[in-house]
Scaffold this active site. Structure first.
Site, PDB file in Angstrom:
ATOM      1  N   GLY A 145       2.203  15.011   1.759  1.00 26.03           N
ATOM      2  CA  GLY A 145       1.217  15.847   1.172  1.00 26.03           C
ATOM      3  C   GLY A 145       2.050  15.804  -0.427  1.00 26.03           C
ATOM      4  N   ASP A 178      -0.172  10.946   1.211  1.00 23.40           N
ATOM      5  CA  ASP A 178      -1.464  11.971   1.209  1.00 23.40           C
ATOM      6  C   ASP A 178      -2.674  11.429   1.748  1.00 23.40           C
ATOM      7  OD1 ASP A 178      -2.594  14.273   0.708  1.00 23.40           O
ATOM      8  OD2 ASP A 178      -1.153  14.734  -0.905  1.00 23.40           O
ATOM      9  N   ASP A 202      -2.420  10.430   7.469  1.00 26.73           N
ATOM     10  CA  ASP A 202      -2.716  11.915   7.863  1.00 26.73           C
ATOM     11  C   ASP A 202      -1.466  12.298   8.712  1.00 26.73           C
ATOM     12  OD1 ASP A 202      -3.324  14.156   9.306  1.00 26.73           O
ATOM     13  OD2 ASP A 202      -5.480  13.326   9.931  1.00 26.73           O
ATOM     14  N   MET A 203      -0.950  13.419   8.338  1.00 27.28           N
ATOM     15  CA  MET A 203       0.356  13.843   8.806  1.00 27.28           C
ATOM     16  C   MET A 203       0.348  14.327  10.146  1.00 27.28           C
ATOM     17  SD  MET A 203       1.031  17.428   6.773  1.00 27.28           S
ATOM     18  CE  MET A 203      -0.526  18.599   6.667  1.00 27.28           C
ATOM     19  N   LYS A 226       6.994  19.472   0.738  1.00 23.52           N
ATOM     20  CA  LYS A 226       7.015  20.829  -0.367  1.00 23.52           C
ATOM     21  C   LYS A 226       5.901  21.432  -0.188  1.00 23.52           C
ATOM     22  CE  LYS A 226       6.105  19.453  -4.411  1.00 23.52           C
ATOM     23  NZ  LYS A 226       5.002  20.268  -5.076  1.00 23.52           N
ATOM     24  N   HIS A 249       3.695  26.355   5.036  1.00 25.62           N
ATOM     25  CA  HIS A 249       3.092  27.625   5.055  1.00 25.62           C
ATOM     26  C   HIS A 249       1.574  27.831   5.215  1.00 25.62           C
ATOM     27  CE1 HIS A 249       3.123  26.835   0.483  1.00 25.62           C
ATOM     28  NE2 HIS A 249       1.739  27.233   0.732  1.00 25.62           N
TER      29      HIS A 249
END
Length: 364
Positions: A206, A229, A250-251, A264, A268
């Site tokens: 990302g 990303d 795609d993570m 990073k 959240h």
């Protein structure tokens, strides 16, 4: 003594009542501090003071900021509030009047090339603020499975996600994120370089335009950095070179192998289950701990920062509530620990680096 619902309760003292009224009024009027700071930034007041060598009179500020001479009393009131709240400092003349205004460490953050002025504009702009008027409705609304049901408070208000290209403040948001990222990069690479010692490869998941990965590659020439990303982000990314490359992916599906994975300000944005899914893919991508494998996370860890006082604690909780607007999550250490354990990790280390922002090294 007074009775409340049948229970005896001590009558507050006059001192307690003064404090209670002050606290209540402070909360009710807190938005004025926000608007005062936004006004000062948009007028360029910090830049005006900086441009005059770090100190300026009210008349000089008015002249440089383009404030009409008839508004000097209003400008004085604005500067008094921002001085009392710690944004500016004031130097008094012999008669007690303010002779000049100067920058504090806080206001110095909104001048110069590292300026966070766009962060102030973004956080206090109407797109960010208006969802909170709908918070009572959001809290009273039960989630529903229908596709048209808003997934966040932001969507309830605006009818689209925080990341939708149609949002009026996206350009401001991107510039603000970049400026804050630059400060974080300087803080990490300036005082916590050991986080990256011994690594030969790293994947920035990302990573967007790749500013963090590029800075790591420049600081540590032996580390090959991959910025991963989504395809549309990689398509718009600048040309890389040397030990830096961009990869679309795609993570939630897989992550390229490397000694370390960097996340990073990613986790959240996701609930606990999705965070665990992301971290499991990270664990699959790195070697064992004794071979140097780890995940490096930069996030706020509520309650863990140094020099903790009421203002810091309140800032953390305000940021946490802000995240709920976009279905994000602010977490304390025990909540991070549970996610790491659920993802199969054995150990972690938290290092505060910039206010409430920490680097978390997570080990398999």
């Amino acid at each position: 003594m007074a009775f409340v619902h049948g229970e005896q309760q001590a009558v507050p003292s006059d001192e307690d009542m003064v404090g209670a009224f002050a606290l209540l009024y402070h909360h009710a009027f807190s938005y004025i501090k926000t608007m005062a700071l936004k006004c000062a930034v948009e007028l360029g007041i910090p830049d005006a003071i900086h441009g005059r060598g770090g100190a300026a009179t009210l008349a000089e500020i008015a002249n440089d900021a383009g404030v009409h001479e008839s508004r000097l009393p209003d400008l004085r009131c604005l500067m008094k509030l921002l001085t009392t709240s710690g944004i500016f400092r004031a130097t008094a003349a012999d008669g007690g009047e303010v002779a000049s205004y100067g920058l504090t460490v806080a206001s110095s953050l909104v001048v110069g090339p590292r300026s966070l002025s766009n962060m102030v504009r973004f956080d206090s702009g109407p797109v960010s603020l208006t969802p909170f008027f709908d918070m009572p409705t959001w809290l009273r609304t039960a989630p529903a499975p229908e596709p048209e049901t808003p997934k966040s408070l932001f969507e309830l208000t605006h009818g689209r996600s925080r990341w939708d290209p149609a949002n009026d403040d996206n350009d401001t948001m991107n510039v603000a994120a970049f400026a804050e990222s630059q400060l974080l990069i300087e803080a990490v690479l300036g005082g916590h370089r050991d986080v990256f010692h011994g690594l030969t490869s790293l994947v920035d998941v990302g990573g967007g335009q790749g500013s963090f990965a590029k800075a790591i590659a420049a600081a540590f020439p032996g580390i090959k950095c991959t910025i991963m990303d989504l395809p549309h982000v990689v398509d718009d990314a600048p040309v890389a070179g040397g030990d830096v490359q961009f990869v679309a992916g795609d993570m939630f599906e897989s992550i390229p192998t490397a000694d370390a994975v960097l996340l990073k300000y990613v986790l959240h944005c996701w609930d606990d289950n999705n965070c665990a899914k992301i971290l499991k893919h990270c664990k699959d991508a790195i070697p064992a701990r004794d071979a140097g494998g780890k995940v490096v996370i930069t996030e706020m860890v509520l309650g863990s920062g140094p020099h903790r006082d009421t203002k810091v604690a309140e800032t953390e909780e305000m940021h946490s509530l802000f995240l709920t607007c976009i279905s994000g999550v602010g977490r304390e250490e025990h909540e991070w620990k549970k996610i790491f354990r659920d993802a199969g990790f054995n150990d972690y280390k938290i290092t505060p680096v910039m206010g409430p922002i920490s680097v978390i090294e997570v080990y398999p």
